[in-house]
Design an enzyme around this catalytic site. Structure first.
Site, PDB file in Angstrom:
ATOM      1  N   TYR A 178      91.421 -35.609 -78.705  1.00 15.73           N
ATOM      2  CA  TYR A 178      91.362 -35.915 -80.027  1.00 15.73           C
ATOM      3  C   TYR A 178      91.376 -34.761 -80.796  1.00 15.73           C
ATOM      4  O   TYR A 178      91.703 -34.774 -81.998  1.00 15.73           O
ATOM      5  CB  TYR A 178      90.085 -36.704 -80.603  1.00 15.73           C
ATOM      6  CG  TYR A 178      89.895 -38.218 -79.747  1.00 15.73           C
ATOM      7  CD1 TYR A 178      90.878 -38.761 -79.219  1.00 15.73           C
ATOM      8  CD2 TYR A 178      88.599 -38.708 -79.965  1.00 15.73           C
ATOM      9  CE1 TYR A 178      90.705 -39.881 -78.689  1.00 15.73           C
ATOM     10  CE2 TYR A 178      88.404 -40.010 -79.344  1.00 15.73           C
ATOM     11  CZ  TYR A 178      89.560 -40.586 -78.707  1.00 15.73           C
ATOM     12  OH  TYR A 178      89.216 -41.952 -78.099  1.00 15.73           O
TER      13      TYR A 178
ATOM     14  N   ASP B  69      81.357 -40.761 -80.813  1.00 13.37           N
ATOM     15  CA  ASP B  69      82.565 -40.938 -79.713  1.00 13.37           C
ATOM     16  C   ASP B  69      83.817 -40.076 -79.896  1.00 13.37           C
ATOM     17  O   ASP B  69      84.507 -40.233 -80.967  1.00 13.37           O
ATOM     18  CB  ASP B  69      82.839 -42.412 -79.345  1.00 13.37           C
ATOM     19  CG  ASP B  69      83.718 -42.587 -78.353  1.00 13.37           C
ATOM     20  OD1 ASP B  69      83.558 -42.771 -76.934  1.00 13.37           O
ATOM     21  OD2 ASP B  69      85.020 -42.452 -78.424  1.00 13.37           O
TER      22      ASP B  69
ATOM     23  N   LYS C 289      85.155 -37.154 -73.278  1.00 16.42           N
ATOM     24  CA  LYS C 289      86.122 -37.681 -72.249  1.00 16.42           C
ATOM     25  C   LYS C 289      87.018 -36.717 -71.646  1.00 16.42           C
ATOM     26  O   LYS C 289      87.238 -35.678 -72.488  1.00 16.42           O
ATOM     27  CB  LYS C 289      86.930 -38.810 -72.756  1.00 16.42           C
ATOM     28  CG  LYS C 289      86.102 -39.957 -73.553  1.00 16.42           C
ATOM     29  CD  LYS C 289      87.043 -41.018 -74.134  1.00 16.42           C
ATOM     30  CE  LYS C 289      86.467 -41.863 -74.976  1.00 16.42           C
ATOM     31  NZ  LYS C 289      86.324 -41.234 -76.294  1.00 16.42           N
TER      32      LYS C 289
ATOM     33  N   HIS D 110      88.811 -40.694 -69.127  1.00 17.54           N
ATOM     34  CA  HIS D 110      89.599 -41.230 -70.289  1.00 17.54           C
ATOM     35  C   HIS D 110      90.414 -42.592 -69.715  1.00 17.54           C
ATOM     36  O   HIS D 110      90.809 -43.551 -70.517  1.00 17.54           O
ATOM     37  CB  HIS D 110      90.381 -40.290 -70.886  1.00 17.54           C
ATOM     38  CG  HIS D 110      90.428 -40.764 -72.421  1.00 17.54           C
ATOM     39  ND1 HIS D 110      90.922 -39.939 -73.587  1.00 17.54           N
ATOM     40  CD2 HIS D 110      90.633 -41.764 -73.154  1.00 17.54           C
ATOM     41  CE1 HIS D 110      90.696 -40.469 -74.812  1.00 17.54           C
ATOM     42  NE2 HIS D 110      90.774 -41.692 -74.586  1.00 17.54           N
TER      43      HIS D 110
END
Length: 282
Positions: A53, A48, A78, A111
């Protein structure tokens, strides 16, 4: 070794593993690549990540270096808030695929529910899903009210709602709603960033079971049919977190863990949503 038999059947008849590796903030030198390789060796099949990120390239390298074929992995990413506001969901998705070096992802999530945007974002995800480039689509951090709005205005029910969920932060109403609509719940921060690892109740159950507090907390979630994606970049912890399918908690132990709920959020709400975001329903 594989844990793939431990899975959830999503509402579009695809399987999602019960256990996955979260890679939030894994941006160090080869950190995410090593974590993925160790996780795959330990039996994980779900990875994930998210555009925000800033490690999708590393995830892609880790997938290529893993000891299994890409088809055996379940990869999630996401769409972030700024892409929603700019109406650039398709572009954001294409950039994520390029960074990952993949032709498709197994799950693409909104998200956060950005007010005034997430209905349009969801309709864009529906088109991506129809193209086959995302095998399933879902949401993250959505409340019952957010899900109801999607249900009223959109054609596809989300396959997954990924939320913060652990013994200190329960959502019985939201969980009930998702189950009634065949929306799988997936827990991020299932270890509460370590906040419950010294809780006396959990420590006592762990000692009695010969397990770690982390394993007890993770087992509490998966025993409710909730997929978990604990984050770690340490090989020992990655392997330890996988040892949750060889025991079951008693109804009394489950109730004791549920009773620890104090609505303690350990993950932060993005600054750009603080003014409009509604805390998830209990």
């Amino acid at each position: 070794m594989s844990l793939e038999t431990h899975s959830i059947l999503l509402n579009n008849e695809r399987e999602m593993p019960m256990l996955g590796l979260g890679v939030y903030k894994a941006t160090g030198n080869n950190e995410v690549e090593n974590a993925i390789c160790w996780a795959v060796e330990a039996g994980y099949r779900l990875i994930d990540t998210a555009s925000v990120y800033k490690n999708e390239e590393g995830v892609g390298r880790g997938i290529k270096a893993a000891s299994v074929k890409r088809e055996e992995l379940f990869v999630t990413t996401k769409v972030w808030n700024n892409a929603q506001r700019m109406n650039d969901v398709e572009g954001a998705f294409n950039r994520s695929l390029e960074r990952l070096g993949l032709e498709y992802v197994d799950l693409y999530l909104i998200h956060w529910p950005v007010a005034g945007c997430y209905i349009g974002t969801w309709k864009a995800l529906e088109k991506i899903y129809s193209s086959g480039r995302a095998k399933s689509i879902g949401v993250s951090n959505f409340s019952v009210q957010d899900l109801e709005k999607l249900n009223e205005q959109c054609g596809i029910v989300p396959a997954v709602n990924q939320i913060e969920f652990h013994p200190l932060f329960n959502h019985p109403e939201l969980l009930s709603y998702c189950r009634a609509h065949r929306i799988a719940v997936q827990a991020y921060a299932p270890l509460a960033r370590g906040a419950y690892l010294n809780e006396e109740t959990i420590a006592q159950i762990a000692a009695r079971r010969g397990k770690t507090p982390a394993q007890i907390g993770l087992r509490w979630s998966v025993q409710q049919g909730i997929s978990v994606i604990p984050k770690s970049s340490k090989k020992e912890r990655i392997c330890s977190n996988a040892q949750i399918f060889d025991f079951s908690l008693t109804p009394e132990e489950m109730e004791a863990l549920t009773a620890l709920d104090r609505q303690q959020r350990t993950a932060s709400i993005p600054e750009d949503l603080l003014g409009q975001y509604e805390i998830l329903s209990k």
